[in-house]
Every structure is written in C-alpha cells, then in structure tokens.
Design a protein around this motif. Structure first.
Motif, short mmCIF file in Angstrom:
data_model
loop_
_atom_site.label_atom_id
_atom_site.label_comp_id
_atom_site.label_asym_id
_atom_site.label_seq_id
_atom_site.Cartn_x
_atom_site.Cartn_y
_atom_site.Cartn_z
N ALA A 125 0.88 -1.18 0.00
CA ALA A 125 0.00 0.00 0.00
C ALA A 125 0.91 1.22 0.00
N TRP A 126 0.80 2.05 1.04
CA TRP A 126 1.69 3.21 1.19
C TRP A 126 2.35 3.16 2.56
N SER A 127 3.58 3.58 2.63
CA SER A 127 4.21 3.82 3.92
C SER A 127 3.61 5.08 4.53
N SER A 128 3.73 5.21 5.84
CA SER A 128 3.06 6.34 6.50
C SER A 128 3.84 6.85 7.69
N LEU A 129 3.63 8.12 7.98
CA LEU A 129 4.15 8.78 9.18
C LEU A 129 2.97 9.32 9.97
N SER A 130 2.95 9.02 11.27
CA SER A 130 1.97 9.59 12.18
C SER A 130 2.70 10.21 13.36
N TYR A 131 2.46 11.49 13.58
CA TYR A 131 3.00 12.19 14.75
C TYR A 131 1.80 12.55 15.61
N LEU A 132 1.75 11.97 16.83
CA LEU A 132 0.58 12.10 17.67
C LEU A 132 0.92 12.75 19.01
N THR A 133 -0.02 13.51 19.52
CA THR A 133 0.09 14.10 20.85
C THR A 133 -1.21 13.83 21.60
N GLY A 134 -1.32 14.38 22.79
CA GLY A 134 -2.53 14.19 23.56
C GLY A 134 -3.78 14.70 22.89
N ASP A 135 -3.62 15.60 21.93
CA ASP A 135 -4.77 16.14 21.19
C ASP A 135 -5.10 15.32 19.95
N GLY A 136 -4.37 14.22 19.72
CA GLY A 136 -4.66 13.39 18.57
C GLY A 136 -3.57 13.48 17.51
N MET A 137 -3.97 13.29 16.26
CA MET A 137 -3.02 13.29 15.15
C MET A 137 -2.55 14.72 14.86
N ALA A 138 -1.27 14.97 15.18
CA ALA A 138 -0.71 16.29 14.93
C ALA A 138 -0.19 16.42 13.50
N LEU A 139 0.27 15.30 12.93
CA LEU A 139 0.74 15.29 11.55
C LEU A 139 0.59 13.89 10.98
N GLY A 140 -0.03 13.81 9.83
CA GLY A 140 -0.10 12.56 9.09
C GLY A 140 0.47 12.74 7.71
N LEU A 141 1.20 11.74 7.22
CA LEU A 141 1.83 11.84 5.91
C LEU A 141 1.86 10.47 5.27
N THR A 142 1.43 10.39 4.01
CA THR A 142 1.63 9.19 3.20
C THR A 142 3.00 9.33 2.55
N ILE A 143 3.93 8.50 2.96
CA ILE A 143 5.34 8.66 2.57
C ILE A 143 5.55 8.21 1.13
N GLY A 144 6.12 9.12 0.33
CA GLY A 144 6.45 8.79 -1.04
C GLY A 144 5.30 8.86 -2.02
N ALA A 145 4.16 9.37 -1.59
CA ALA A 145 3.00 9.46 -2.48
C ALA A 145 3.24 10.51 -3.56
N PRO A 146 2.68 10.32 -4.76
CA PRO A 146 2.85 11.29 -5.84
C PRO A 146 1.86 12.46 -5.74
N TYR A 147 1.44 12.76 -4.55
CA TYR A 147 0.54 13.89 -4.30
C TYR A 147 0.83 14.40 -2.89
N ASP A 148 0.40 15.61 -2.58
CA ASP A 148 0.63 16.18 -1.26
C ASP A 148 -0.38 15.60 -0.28
N SER A 149 0.11 14.83 0.69
CA SER A 149 -0.78 14.12 1.60
C SER A 149 -0.69 14.61 3.03
N ALA A 150 0.25 15.48 3.34
CA ALA A 150 0.47 15.90 4.73
C ALA A 150 -0.71 16.73 5.24
N SER A 151 -1.09 16.45 6.49
CA SER A 151 -2.16 17.21 7.11
C SER A 151 -2.00 17.18 8.61
N GLY A 152 -2.66 18.09 9.29
CA GLY A 152 -2.63 18.14 10.75
C GLY A 152 -2.13 19.47 11.26
N PRO A 153 -2.44 19.80 12.51
CA PRO A 153 -2.07 21.10 13.06
C PRO A 153 -0.58 21.36 13.16
#
Length: 217
Positions: A125-153
C-alpha cells in the motif's frame, strides 16, 4: 542536479539513517515499523504492546530473525513481536515485518500520555508517518505518495523540511526506502529522534504475544 534535488538527496542519504537500507533492517522487502514514545520506559512500551513478560529475552536482531519461535511470524500471524530500545528521550518499539503499533492502535493509546511518532513501511500500500500528541493526530503523511498528503495542526512546523526532503510539494522518484530515510532525517531534525543501527541490531530486550490487541470502540 538542481538545488532542490540536491537538498532532497541530503535527506534521503542521511548517514545517520542509511543503515535502514542494509540487512538486517526492520524494513524488510514488504513491511516494518518503528513506534517512538517520548519519556516512557522500556517496560511501559512492552506493556503497551501487551507483550507477555515471560517471553522477553535479550537478543540481537540476527538472533531474533533466526529464532525458531519468531522467524515464522507473519504480517497477520503470531507471534507478534517487538524489540525495544531507549535512545535519549525516546523509547522505540522495533517491528521486523509487522506494523501492529499503528494497525492495532498502540501508538494512538500511547499518545494519550506522551508524544508518539510511528513510521510504517508497507510495499503493498503506502508507507506512512503519524506524529501524535494528547490532542490526537498532529501530523499525518503518506510517505512517497505522488501527491501532497500531509495534514494536521503540526504541518506548519514540518512543512519546510518536508518540502526540502522531497516529501511534499512535488514527487521525487526514488526507491521506497530512500523515502523512509528522508522521513527519519526530518524527524531527527525536528523532534530529536535518533536510532543508531548498532543499537537497533545489537542486543535488545525482545518479546512477543500470541493474541491480537482488541480495543473498545
């Protein structure tokens, strides 16, 4: 080579993380995962993964991968096993060929009490990065995707480094593990994660469980 390509190569060829491309590596030909949690102990990490205490032994990566009780583990088949190390402020659960830290909600559960970073490698599928804090997902990224996938505060904090690393703002054609090296390089610079290859592959407490983790909806 353009300036942008040269900058991206600096991240994807970071000497602190290039060991991930060499065997033994948590990221084998199909799957692998690293789950980092700040300021927790090794025992706490084992507990978060529901590892059976009686199974914990100190093994090198090579010994674990040859161990009769572990070598036949599958992505969906037990034993579900981890190796655990502490480097600086971060304790990491290392999964060879499995991704239960993400898929069974361990990273999310740990984020209720500390900062957590999960990096999954998945060639189906896709590799992924998740950066999480007490407020939930602070940053999510689909690693190596051919589109901009990063989101989060936390994206504004990471955005410039992600762009420089070739992980955002235009596709960079490179092997999947080079995308992982670039991702780890960004994390080192911004949240202070380190994991030397000699630590990951050296003697570490290693344990397993035979049951999947089930969580209340």
């Amino acid at each position: 080579m353009t300036d942008g390509a040269a900058r991206a190569e600096q991240y994807s060829h970071d000497p602190d993380w290039e060991w991930l491309l060499r065997q033994p590596t948590p990221f084998d030909e199909f799957f692998g995962s690293l789950t980092f949690a700040r300021n927790i102990g090794i025992d706490e990490m084992f507990q978060a993964f529901e590892i059976e205490p009686a199974t914990i032994r100190v093994l090198t990566a090579e010994q674990a991968l040859k161990d009769g009780g572990l070598r036949d583990a599958g992505f969906e088949d037990p034993p579900f096993w981890i190796r655990v190390a502490t480097v600086g402020e971060w304790t990491v659960a290392i999964e060879f060929g499995q991704c239960k830290g993400n898929l069974e909600g361990v990273a999310s559960a740990l984020a209720g009490r500390t900062e957590v970073v999960n990096v999954d490698y998945n060639t189906f599928a896709w590799s992924s990065l998740s950066y999480l804090t007490g407020d939930g997902m602070a940053l999510g990224l689909t690693i190596g995707a051919p589109y901009d996938s990063a989101s989060g505060p936390a994206l504004p904090r990471f955005e410039q480094h992600l762009r420089s690393a070739g992980l955002l703002g235009g596709y960079v054609d490179r092997p999947p593990l080079r995308h992982i090296v670039a991702t780890m390089s960004v994390l080192s610079r911004l949240v202070g994660i380190t994991l030397p290859g000699e630590v990951c592959n050296g003697p570490l407490p290693t344990g397993y469980r035979m049951h999947p983790i089930t969580r209340d909806p």
